[in-house]
Motif scaffolding. Structure first.
Motif, PDB file in Angstrom:
ATOM      1  N   SER A 166       0.836  -1.206   0.000  1.00 31.42           N
ATOM      2  CA  SER A 166       0.000   0.000   0.000  1.00 31.42           C
ATOM      3  C   SER A 166       0.871   1.257   0.000  1.00 31.42           C
ATOM      4  N   THR A 167       1.944   1.230   0.786  1.00 35.50           N
ATOM      5  CA  THR A 167       2.879   2.358   0.812  1.00 35.50           C
ATOM      6  C   THR A 167       3.554   2.520  -0.538  1.00 35.50           C
ATOM      7  N   MET A 168       3.904   1.393  -1.156  1.00 36.34           N
ATOM      8  CA  MET A 168       4.505   1.411  -2.492  1.00 36.34           C
ATOM      9  C   MET A 168       3.583   2.102  -3.485  1.00 36.34           C
ATOM     10  N   MET A 169       2.302   1.747  -3.483  1.00 35.79           N
ATOM     11  CA  MET A 169       1.342   2.351  -4.407  1.00 35.79           C
ATOM     12  C   MET A 169       1.169   3.837  -4.124  1.00 35.79           C
ATOM     13  N   PHE A 170       1.099   4.202  -2.847  1.00 35.20           N
ATOM     14  CA  PHE A 170       0.943   5.614  -2.477  1.00 35.20           C
ATOM     15  C   PHE A 170       2.106   6.434  -3.024  1.00 35.20           C
ATOM     16  N   LEU A 171       3.339   5.965  -2.784  1.00 35.46           N
ATOM     17  CA  LEU A 171       4.512   6.702  -3.236  1.00 35.46           C
ATOM     18  C   LEU A 171       4.611   6.745  -4.757  1.00 35.46           C
ATOM     19  N   GLU A 172       4.284   5.624  -5.428  1.00 35.25           N
ATOM     20  CA  GLU A 172       4.370   5.553  -6.887  1.00 35.25           C
ATOM     21  C   GLU A 172       3.570   6.661  -7.548  1.00 35.25           C
ATOM     22  N   PHE A 173       2.340   6.866  -7.097  1.00 34.80           N
ATOM     23  CA  PHE A 173       1.479   7.853  -7.745  1.00 34.80           C
ATOM     24  C   PHE A 173       1.615   9.241  -7.126  1.00 34.80           C
ATOM     25  N   PHE A 174       2.109   9.311  -5.885  1.00 32.49           N
ATOM     26  CA  PHE A 174       2.438  10.616  -5.320  1.00 32.49           C
ATOM     27  C   PHE A 174       3.575  11.234  -6.118  1.00 32.49           C
ATOM     28  N   ILE A 175       4.589  10.429  -6.432  1.00 33.17           N
ATOM     29  CA  ILE A 175       5.732  10.903  -7.215  1.00 33.17           C
ATOM     30  C   ILE A 175       5.269  11.479  -8.549  1.00 33.17           C
ATOM     31  N   TRP A 176       4.417  10.740  -9.240  1.00 27.72           N
ATOM     32  CA  TRP A 176       3.937  11.161 -10.561  1.00 27.72           C
ATOM     33  C   TRP A 176       3.067  12.416 -10.452  1.00 27.72           C
ATOM     34  N   GLY A 177       2.102  12.385  -9.531  1.00 27.78           N
ATOM     35  CA  GLY A 177       1.171  13.503  -9.404  1.00 27.78           C
ATOM     36  C   GLY A 177       1.808  14.771  -8.872  1.00 27.78           C
ATOM     37  N   ALA A 178       2.945  14.626  -8.169  1.00 25.39           N
ATOM     38  CA  ALA A 178       3.568  15.791  -7.534  1.00 25.39           C
ATOM     39  C   ALA A 178       4.089  16.805  -8.540  1.00 25.39           C
ATOM     40  N   TRP A 179       4.492  16.342  -9.724  1.00 24.02           N
ATOM     41  CA  TRP A 179       5.054  17.284 -10.705  1.00 24.02           C
ATOM     42  C   TRP A 179       4.318  17.278 -12.042  1.00 24.02           C
TER      43      TRP A 179
ATOM     44  N   GLY B 178      -8.366 -10.362  -7.355  1.00 22.98           N
ATOM     45  CA  GLY B 178      -9.643  -9.705  -7.599  1.00 22.98           C
ATOM     46  C   GLY B 178     -10.177  -8.983  -6.374  1.00 22.98           C
ATOM     47  N   THR B 179      -9.910  -9.533  -5.185  1.00 27.87           N
ATOM     48  CA  THR B 179     -10.388  -8.898  -3.956  1.00 27.87           C
ATOM     49  C   THR B 179      -9.275  -8.196  -3.190  1.00 27.87           C
ATOM     50  N   GLU B 180      -8.039  -8.657  -3.346  1.00 24.13           N
ATOM     51  CA  GLU B 180      -6.936  -8.087  -2.578  1.00 24.13           C
ATOM     52  C   GLU B 180      -6.301  -6.869  -3.234  1.00 24.13           C
ATOM     53  N   PHE B 181      -6.326  -6.798  -4.575  1.00 22.49           N
ATOM     54  CA  PHE B 181      -5.626  -5.714  -5.265  1.00 22.49           C
ATOM     55  C   PHE B 181      -6.311  -4.355  -5.138  1.00 22.49           C
ATOM     56  N   PRO B 182      -7.643  -4.236  -5.316  1.00 18.33           N
ATOM     57  CA  PRO B 182      -8.274  -2.901  -5.258  1.00 18.33           C
ATOM     58  C   PRO B 182      -7.962  -2.103  -3.997  1.00 18.33           C
ATOM     59  N   PRO B 183      -8.022  -2.708  -2.772  1.00 17.92           N
ATOM     60  CA  PRO B 183      -7.697  -1.908  -1.583  1.00 17.92           C
ATOM     61  C   PRO B 183      -6.247  -1.426  -1.558  1.00 17.92           C
ATOM     62  N   VAL B 184      -5.358  -2.168  -2.233  1.00 14.07           N
ATOM     63  CA  VAL B 184      -3.959  -1.737  -2.326  1.00 14.07           C
ATOM     64  C   VAL B 184      -3.818  -0.650  -3.388  1.00 14.07           C
ATOM     65  N   ARG B 185      -4.427  -0.863  -4.546  1.00 16.48           N
ATOM     66  CA  ARG B 185      -4.308   0.081  -5.661  1.00 16.48           C
ATOM     67  C   ARG B 185      -4.923   1.436  -5.356  1.00 16.48           C
ATOM     68  N   VAL B 186      -5.966   1.466  -4.547  1.00 16.50           N
ATOM     69  CA  VAL B 186      -6.636   2.733  -4.257  1.00 16.50           C
ATOM     70  C   VAL B 186      -5.701   3.691  -3.525  1.00 16.50           C
ATOM     71  N   LEU B 187      -4.683   3.152  -2.842  1.00 12.25           N
ATOM     72  CA  LEU B 187      -3.706   4.031  -2.180  1.00 12.25           C
ATOM     73  C   LEU B 187      -2.928   4.840  -3.207  1.00 12.25           C
ATOM     74  N   GLY B 188      -2.809   4.322  -4.440  1.00 12.21           N
ATOM     75  CA  GLY B 188      -2.162   5.075  -5.501  1.00 12.21           C
ATOM     76  C   GLY B 188      -2.944   6.321  -5.851  1.00 12.21           C
ATOM     77  N   THR B 189      -4.255   6.178  -5.999  1.00 11.43           N
ATOM     78  CA  THR B 189      -5.113   7.331  -6.294  1.00 11.43           C
ATOM     79  C   THR B 189      -5.064   8.334  -5.149  1.00 11.43           C
ATOM     80  N   ILE B 190      -5.048   7.820  -3.921  1.00 12.34           N
ATOM     81  CA  ILE B 190      -4.952   8.709  -2.757  1.00 12.34           C
ATOM     82  C   ILE B 190      -3.618   9.463  -2.774  1.00 12.34           C
ATOM     83  N   GLY B 191      -2.546   8.780  -3.184  1.00 15.20           N
ATOM     84  CA  GLY B 191      -1.241   9.431  -3.276  1.00 15.20           C
ATOM     85  C   GLY B 191      -1.264  10.588  -4.262  1.00 15.20           C
ATOM     86  N   TRP B 192      -1.914  10.379  -5.417  1.00 10.75           N
ATOM     87  CA  TRP B 192      -2.040  11.445  -6.421  1.00 10.75           C
ATOM     88  C   TRP B 192      -2.835  12.611  -5.858  1.00 10.75           C
ATOM     89  N   ILE B 193      -3.924  12.313  -5.135  1.00  6.82           N
ATOM     90  CA  ILE B 193      -4.770  13.357  -4.545  1.00  6.82           C
ATOM     91  C   ILE B 193      -3.985  14.158  -3.503  1.00  6.82           C
TER      92      ILE B 193
END
Length: 418
Positions: free
Chosen positions: A10-23, A127-142
């Motif tokens: 989850s932290t990995m996903m957050f940072l991945e999209f935070f990095i992209w969205g930051a600039w 199918g059930t485990e990935f969405p809760p992890v991936r959503v942290l990426g969208t939160i990182g961008w936000i």
């Protein structure tokens, strides 16, 4: 998954999209205000995303999937990316900025597939485990957008700092990657060909008339999409919107909400209507931007941003489901890679080349004539929508797709005996 693994992913996903969205969101404004770049130069900078998307399958297919553990490559790419982002923040002009960001995007785009690969390999039921992890990426961008808006970097001319916080986050991501669960390359067949590695077998899906039309529509609709990605932040800042990057994060909030509604609408509307609604939302978004302002029509600007959820989910997510249904088990990954290459690679590349000169053509002494500029992608999207609605048939797109196209998918176009 263990709790520790879930937290790391989850932290990995957050940072991945935070990095992209930051600039990435404020790139156009940074180049225009800080480096004096033209619209064409801004488009060239955004075009690096497309180049990265085109090259990414080679890095993943020829290196990551065959020789090295995914988490180690992920770490190396992000550590190198941290250095490049830091130097980007110190650029004095566009000529000094462009080579670095080009190399950065060539390194970054493959990480989008790598984080998915690392995640899926740790899950028993993606199918059930990935969405809760991936959503942290969208939160990182936000969070990235809200941070930029809160710190008021757009109005104070300090957008160079966006690259520095992205660089710091990229360094943290690089270090975190080496602590992620081991994801070694899968043992492949020694006879695996370059065609297999790059997923070129998925091209056979284009022999289906309905899928070919969808494929062409996907490329075409990404031309107006480039206008949104490349110039919305510059437009909002010239319009006088405060904390524009933070307000733009409403698009990701909308995306998250509509993502949850996709199953409900998909069953009731079907592929064609879902795709058409997505494209119609693109037309409406650009019309709202054309006539919106920070005064009485402020709601139009907000509406255009919030429509991002429908624009993205109804077209791209539905398209991914359609592609998955048509491809069958053998070509699922290759087919998804092909449609990603077509949209973020070819489509966005064409869009970047088209949008830049248009922005320059309507430059004024006070900024740009945004009303005319936004009506152009609205017209392009409307033409794509009209042609798609007339020509596309989804009678075999959902429940009948796999059965109707089974013979097509199972026959190798080069060697029919396969």
């Amino acid at each position: 998954m263990t709790l520790t693994t879930r937290v790391k992913l989850s932290t990995m996903m957050f940072l991945e999209f935070f990095i992209w969205g930051a600039w990435f969101v404020t790139l156009g404004t940074f180049l225009s205000k800080n480096l004096g770049a033209s619209g064409t130069q801004i488009s060239l900078a955004y075009l690096t995303q497309s180049i990265g998307a085109i090259i990414a399958p080679f890095i993943i297919g020829l290196i990551a999937d065959r020789f090295f553990a995914a988490q180690k490559i992920l770490g190396i790419l992000h550590l190198a990316g941290a250095v490049l982002l830091w130097f980007a923040s110190r650029s004095a002009n566009f000529d000094g900025f462009f080579p670095g960001i080009l190399i950065y995007m060539i390194l970054f785009m493959p990480t989008l597939a790598l984080v998915n690969s690392v995640s899926f390999r740790q899950m028993k039921d993606p199918g059930t485990e990935f969405p809760p992890v991936r959503v942290l990426g969208t939160i990182g961008w936000i969070v990235a957008g809200l941070t930029i808006g809160w710190l008021n970097w757009e109005q104070t001319g300090q957008l160079a700092l966006t690259f520095r916080i992205a660089a710091i986050a990229s360094g943290l991501m690089g270090l975190l990657s080496f602590t992620l669960p081991d994801t070694p390359p899968l043992k492949g067949d020694s006879k695996t060909t370059l065609t297999d590695v790059l997923g070129l077998d998925a091209i056979r899906l284009l022999r289906s008339r309905s899928y070919l039309l969808f494929f062409l529509a996907s490329v075409a609709i990404c031309i107006p999409l480039a206008f949104y990605y490349n110039f919305t932040n510059l437009f909002l800042n010239e319009a006088g919107m405060k904390s524009a990057a933070g307000v733009q994060s409403l698009g990701q909030v909308s995306e998250t909400l509509f993502m949850l509604l996709i199953p409900f609408f998909f069953v009731r509307l079907g592929v064609k209507k879902m795709l058409a609604i997505g494209m119609l939302a693109w037309v409406l978004r650009y019309i709202l931007f054309a006539f919106g302002d920070v005064g009485p029509n402020y709601w139009m600007l907000i509406g255009g941003i919030v429509l991002h959820g429908i624009c993205y989910d109804f077209f791209f997510v539905t398209g991914q489901i359609y592609t998955d249904n048509l491809a069958g088990e053998r070509f699922k990954s290759a087919a998804q890679g092909m449609i990603t290459l077509a949209t973020y690679g070819v489509g966005m590349l064409i869009g970047s080349l088209v949008s830049g000169p248009i922005i320059d053509a309507y430059q004024t002494t006070e900024g740009h004539n945004w009303q005319i500029i936004w009506l152009i992608p609205a017209l392009i999207a409307a033409v794509v929508l009209l042609l798609f609605t007339i020509l596309f048939s989804d009678k075999n797109a959902v429940n009948k797709t796999v059965a109707a196209e089974e013979e097509l998918i199972s026959v190798d176009p080069i060697n029919p005996a396969v």
